[in-house]
Design a protein around this motif. Sequence first.
Motif, PDB file in Angstrom:
ATOM      1  N   ILE A  38      -1.491  -4.326 -13.324  1.00  0.00           N
ATOM      2  CA  ILE A  38      -0.240  -5.080 -13.241  1.00  0.00           C
ATOM      3  C   ILE A  38       0.976  -4.163 -13.325  1.00  0.00           C
ATOM      4  O   ILE A  38       1.926  -4.290 -12.526  1.00  0.00           O
ATOM      5  CB  ILE A  38      -0.171  -6.142 -14.356  1.00  0.00           C
ATOM      6  CG1 ILE A  38      -1.207  -7.241 -14.102  1.00  0.00           C
ATOM      7  CG2 ILE A  38       1.232  -6.754 -14.440  1.00  0.00           C
ATOM      8  CD1 ILE A  38      -1.315  -8.263 -15.214  1.00  0.00           C
ATOM      9  N   ILE A  39       0.977  -3.224 -14.260  1.00  0.00           N
ATOM     10  CA  ILE A  39       2.177  -2.406 -14.447  1.00  0.00           C
ATOM     11  C   ILE A  39       2.493  -1.556 -13.212  1.00  0.00           C
ATOM     12  O   ILE A  39       3.651  -1.538 -12.757  1.00  0.00           O
ATOM     13  CB  ILE A  39       2.057  -1.561 -15.727  1.00  0.00           C
ATOM     14  CG1 ILE A  39       2.074  -2.497 -16.943  1.00  0.00           C
ATOM     15  CG2 ILE A  39       3.203  -0.545 -15.815  1.00  0.00           C
ATOM     16  CD1 ILE A  39       1.998  -1.808 -18.277  1.00  0.00           C
ATOM     17  N   PRO A  40       1.528  -0.869 -12.592  1.00  0.00           N
ATOM     18  CA  PRO A  40       1.856  -0.172 -11.340  1.00  0.00           C
ATOM     19  C   PRO A  40       2.353  -1.131 -10.255  1.00  0.00           C
ATOM     20  O   PRO A  40       3.269  -0.793  -9.499  1.00  0.00           O
ATOM     21  CB  PRO A  40       0.531   0.472 -10.942  1.00  0.00           C
ATOM     22  CG  PRO A  40      -0.214   0.633 -12.220  1.00  0.00           C
ATOM     23  CD  PRO A  40       0.146  -0.560 -13.034  1.00  0.00           C
ATOM     24  N   GLN A  48       5.981  -1.212  -8.155  1.00  0.00           N
ATOM     25  CA  GLN A  48       5.993  -1.211  -6.688  1.00  0.00           C
ATOM     26  C   GLN A  48       6.617  -2.474  -6.106  1.00  0.00           C
ATOM     27  O   GLN A  48       6.683  -2.637  -4.894  1.00  0.00           O
ATOM     28  CB  GLN A  48       4.556  -1.058  -6.165  1.00  0.00           C
ATOM     29  CG  GLN A  48       3.939   0.293  -6.502  1.00  0.00           C
ATOM     30  CD  GLN A  48       2.443   0.341  -6.201  1.00  0.00           C
ATOM     31  OE1 GLN A  48       1.787  -0.691  -6.099  1.00  0.00           O
ATOM     32  NE2 GLN A  48       1.928   1.549  -6.056  1.00  0.00           N
ATOM     33  N   GLY A  49       7.088  -3.353  -6.977  1.00  0.00           N
ATOM     34  CA  GLY A  49       7.727  -4.580  -6.516  1.00  0.00           C
ATOM     35  C   GLY A  49       6.768  -5.606  -5.950  1.00  0.00           C
ATOM     36  O   GLY A  49       7.177  -6.486  -5.190  1.00  0.00           O
ATOM     37  N   TYR A 109       2.950   4.446 -20.200  1.00  0.00           N
ATOM     38  CA  TYR A 109       2.776   4.381 -18.744  1.00  0.00           C
ATOM     39  C   TYR A 109       3.375   5.623 -18.120  1.00  0.00           C
ATOM     40  O   TYR A 109       4.533   5.970 -18.365  1.00  0.00           O
ATOM     41  CB  TYR A 109       3.448   3.134 -18.157  1.00  0.00           C
ATOM     42  CG  TYR A 109       3.327   3.065 -16.649  1.00  0.00           C
ATOM     43  CD1 TYR A 109       2.076   2.985 -16.046  1.00  0.00           C
ATOM     44  CD2 TYR A 109       4.460   3.110 -15.843  1.00  0.00           C
ATOM     45  CE1 TYR A 109       1.954   2.936 -14.663  1.00  0.00           C
ATOM     46  CE2 TYR A 109       4.356   3.043 -14.457  1.00  0.00           C
ATOM     47  CZ  TYR A 109       3.094   2.961 -13.874  1.00  0.00           C
ATOM     48  OH  TYR A 109       2.966   2.924 -12.502  1.00  0.00           O
ATOM     49  N   ASN A 110       2.565   6.324 -17.313  1.00  0.00           N
ATOM     50  CA  ASN A 110       3.014   7.501 -16.577  1.00  0.00           C
ATOM     51  C   ASN A 110       3.350   7.063 -15.166  1.00  0.00           C
ATOM     52  O   ASN A 110       2.452   6.773 -14.364  1.00  0.00           O
ATOM     53  CB  ASN A 110       1.917   8.574 -16.574  1.00  0.00           C
ATOM     54  CG  ASN A 110       2.399   9.878 -15.989  1.00  0.00           C
ATOM     55  OD1 ASN A 110       3.099   9.897 -14.972  1.00  0.00           O
ATOM     56  ND2 ASN A 110       2.017  10.982 -16.610  1.00  0.00           N
ATOM     57  N   GLU A 111       4.633   7.016 -14.876  1.00  0.00           N
ATOM     58  CA  GLU A 111       5.063   6.516 -13.577  1.00  0.00           C
ATOM     59  C   GLU A 111       4.656   7.454 -12.443  1.00  0.00           C
ATOM     60  O   GLU A 111       4.430   7.013 -11.308  1.00  0.00           O
ATOM     61  CB  GLU A 111       6.582   6.332 -13.577  1.00  0.00           C
ATOM     62  CG  GLU A 111       7.114   5.603 -12.373  1.00  0.00           C
ATOM     63  CD  GLU A 111       8.605   5.330 -12.467  1.00  0.00           C
ATOM     64  OE1 GLU A 111       9.177   4.903 -11.440  1.00  0.00           O
ATOM     65  OE2 GLU A 111       9.194   5.551 -13.543  1.00  0.00           O
ATOM     66  N   ALA A 152      -0.675 -11.763 -13.509  1.00  0.00           N
ATOM     67  CA  ALA A 152       0.344 -11.589 -12.466  1.00  0.00           C
ATOM     68  C   ALA A 152      -0.062 -12.296 -11.188  1.00  0.00           C
ATOM     69  O   ALA A 152      -1.201 -12.177 -10.728  1.00  0.00           O
ATOM     70  CB  ALA A 152       0.571 -10.103 -12.196  1.00  0.00           C
ATOM     71  N   LEU A 153       0.897 -13.027 -10.638  1.00  0.00           N
ATOM     72  CA  LEU A 153       0.763 -13.625  -9.307  1.00  0.00           C
ATOM     73  C   LEU A 153       1.498 -12.684  -8.358  1.00  0.00           C
ATOM     74  O   LEU A 153       2.706 -12.469  -8.498  1.00  0.00           O
ATOM     75  CB  LEU A 153       1.381 -15.005  -9.281  1.00  0.00           C
ATOM     76  CG  LEU A 153       1.356 -15.792  -7.972  1.00  0.00           C
ATOM     77  CD1 LEU A 153      -0.084 -16.067  -7.516  1.00  0.00           C
ATOM     78  CD2 LEU A 153       2.121 -17.098  -8.122  1.00  0.00           C
ATOM     79  N   LEU A 154       0.761 -12.106  -7.419  1.00  0.00           N
ATOM     80  CA  LEU A 154       1.330 -11.076  -6.557  1.00  0.00           C
ATOM     81  C   LEU A 154       1.966 -11.682  -5.309  1.00  0.00           C
ATOM     82  O   LEU A 154       1.613 -12.770  -4.874  1.00  0.00           O
ATOM     83  CB  LEU A 154       0.248 -10.070  -6.147  1.00  0.00           C
ATOM     84  CG  LEU A 154      -0.498  -9.386  -7.307  1.00  0.00           C
ATOM     85  CD1 LEU A 154      -1.565  -8.462  -6.758  1.00  0.00           C
ATOM     86  CD2 LEU A 154       0.464  -8.648  -8.224  1.00  0.00           C
ATOM     87  N   ARG A 155       2.911 -10.930  -4.760  1.00  0.00           N
ATOM     88  CA  ARG A 155       3.534 -11.351  -3.511  1.00  0.00           C
ATOM     89  C   ARG A 155       2.550 -11.192  -2.371  1.00  0.00           C
ATOM     90  O   ARG A 155       1.757 -10.246  -2.346  1.00  0.00           O
ATOM     91  CB  ARG A 155       4.782 -10.518  -3.239  1.00  0.00           C
ATOM     92  CG  ARG A 155       5.912 -10.762  -4.242  1.00  0.00           C
ATOM     93  CD  ARG A 155       7.197 -10.076  -3.805  1.00  0.00           C
ATOM     94  NE  ARG A 155       8.318 -10.523  -4.614  1.00  0.00           N
ATOM     95  CZ  ARG A 155       8.885  -9.827  -5.582  1.00  0.00           C
ATOM     96  NH1 ARG A 155       8.419  -8.625  -5.866  1.00  0.00           N
ATOM     97  NH2 ARG A 155       9.892 -10.316  -6.271  1.00  0.00           N
TER      98      ARG A 155
END
Length: 384
Positions: free
Chosen positions: A304-306, A310-311, A328-330, A380-383
């Motif tokens: 979820i966090i990545p 990434q929007g 978290y390592n971006e 998370a519900l993704l686009r």
Amino acid sequence: MSMINEKDFKQLANYKNETCVSIFIPTQRAGKEVLEEKNKKHLHSEWTQIKKKLKEDKVAEEVIDKIGKPIQSLIEDRDFWRHQSDGLAIFASADFFEKYTLPVNFEAYHYISKEFYVKPLVPAMTGDARFNILAIQLEDVKLYEASRYSIAQLDIEDLTPTRLEERVGYDYRERVLQFRTQAEGGDKTQFHGHGGSERDEKTEIKQFFRAVDQGIKDYLQKENLPLVVFCQDYFFPIYQEANTYNHLFDKVVPGNPNDTDLMGIHGRALEVFEPYLNENRDKKIEKYKELSSTENTTSAVSDIIPAVYQGKVDTLFIENRAEVWGKYNEDNMKVEFSEDHQDGNISLLNLAARKTIEMGGKVYLVEHEFMPQKKSKMNALLRF
């Protein structure tokens, strides 16, 4: 009375400092607890715990003093504690201080990190939870924009008449409008005046309400938010007849809005409208369940966090009063988990919540029993 708005939220979410302190306490609006200064004592207790932790973490005394000075001033401000809502949020560092009085039943909590803990404030940024309140009397008209967590008065002075006389004439008072209920047990109201006037008072009230309706209609139609009316219940049927706005809520907030303050108006309106604030959230939960076997949903925090960065996240569900610690390592999009808030670990739920808002997604704090996928503290519900 300071309440959260989008600009404030973004400032808090983006603020960084070596030592950031976030404090949340429940507060009481009135009653014995206020007289006994329970709210003030609660903040004093939290600050005492925070000071002890800062000293254990070897934070410089000078920094602790700078953080604590406005907090201590607030503790000693007796007038401030007389005007509270349901919760108080405080954000402080050596060079920053802000407080928000909110209609949110916070549990007592504090968070020390290099960032502020904004997760409890996130639902206020969910746009589909907003609505308008029209507080209307024959001698006063006010319009507010509100959410579950905020209320702000809007300037409509140039849009509407502010009192009935401006619309129907200043001889109105001479005829003394009266409201007389029928015999005991009746449920209707009769309108009548003195002086043999040919004008019907109900018609004049409707004329006034129509002028208000026409004045605010264009403004309301910019966003088409629900409109909740706060007035005496016998006025509401007349306003309904005068109304032409398509999103008028069909239940009135009964009473005289001039008998309460801003927080009271917000609280009374929520009592009537709150059951309808969860409609969009519930629709998103159902959509998540419908798509749960597809790649358009995920309950893995490490995924979820990545996706948030990434929007890709349309809607984020976070279990209320839950926590997940880690880092978290971006650069390599890797999540590291930890058992506690030590050694530089942060709240991953706080991180995901503020970043989702920044990327244009919506966030809902949800009780455990309502989470779409209960095995995880974040869904998370993704686009598409």
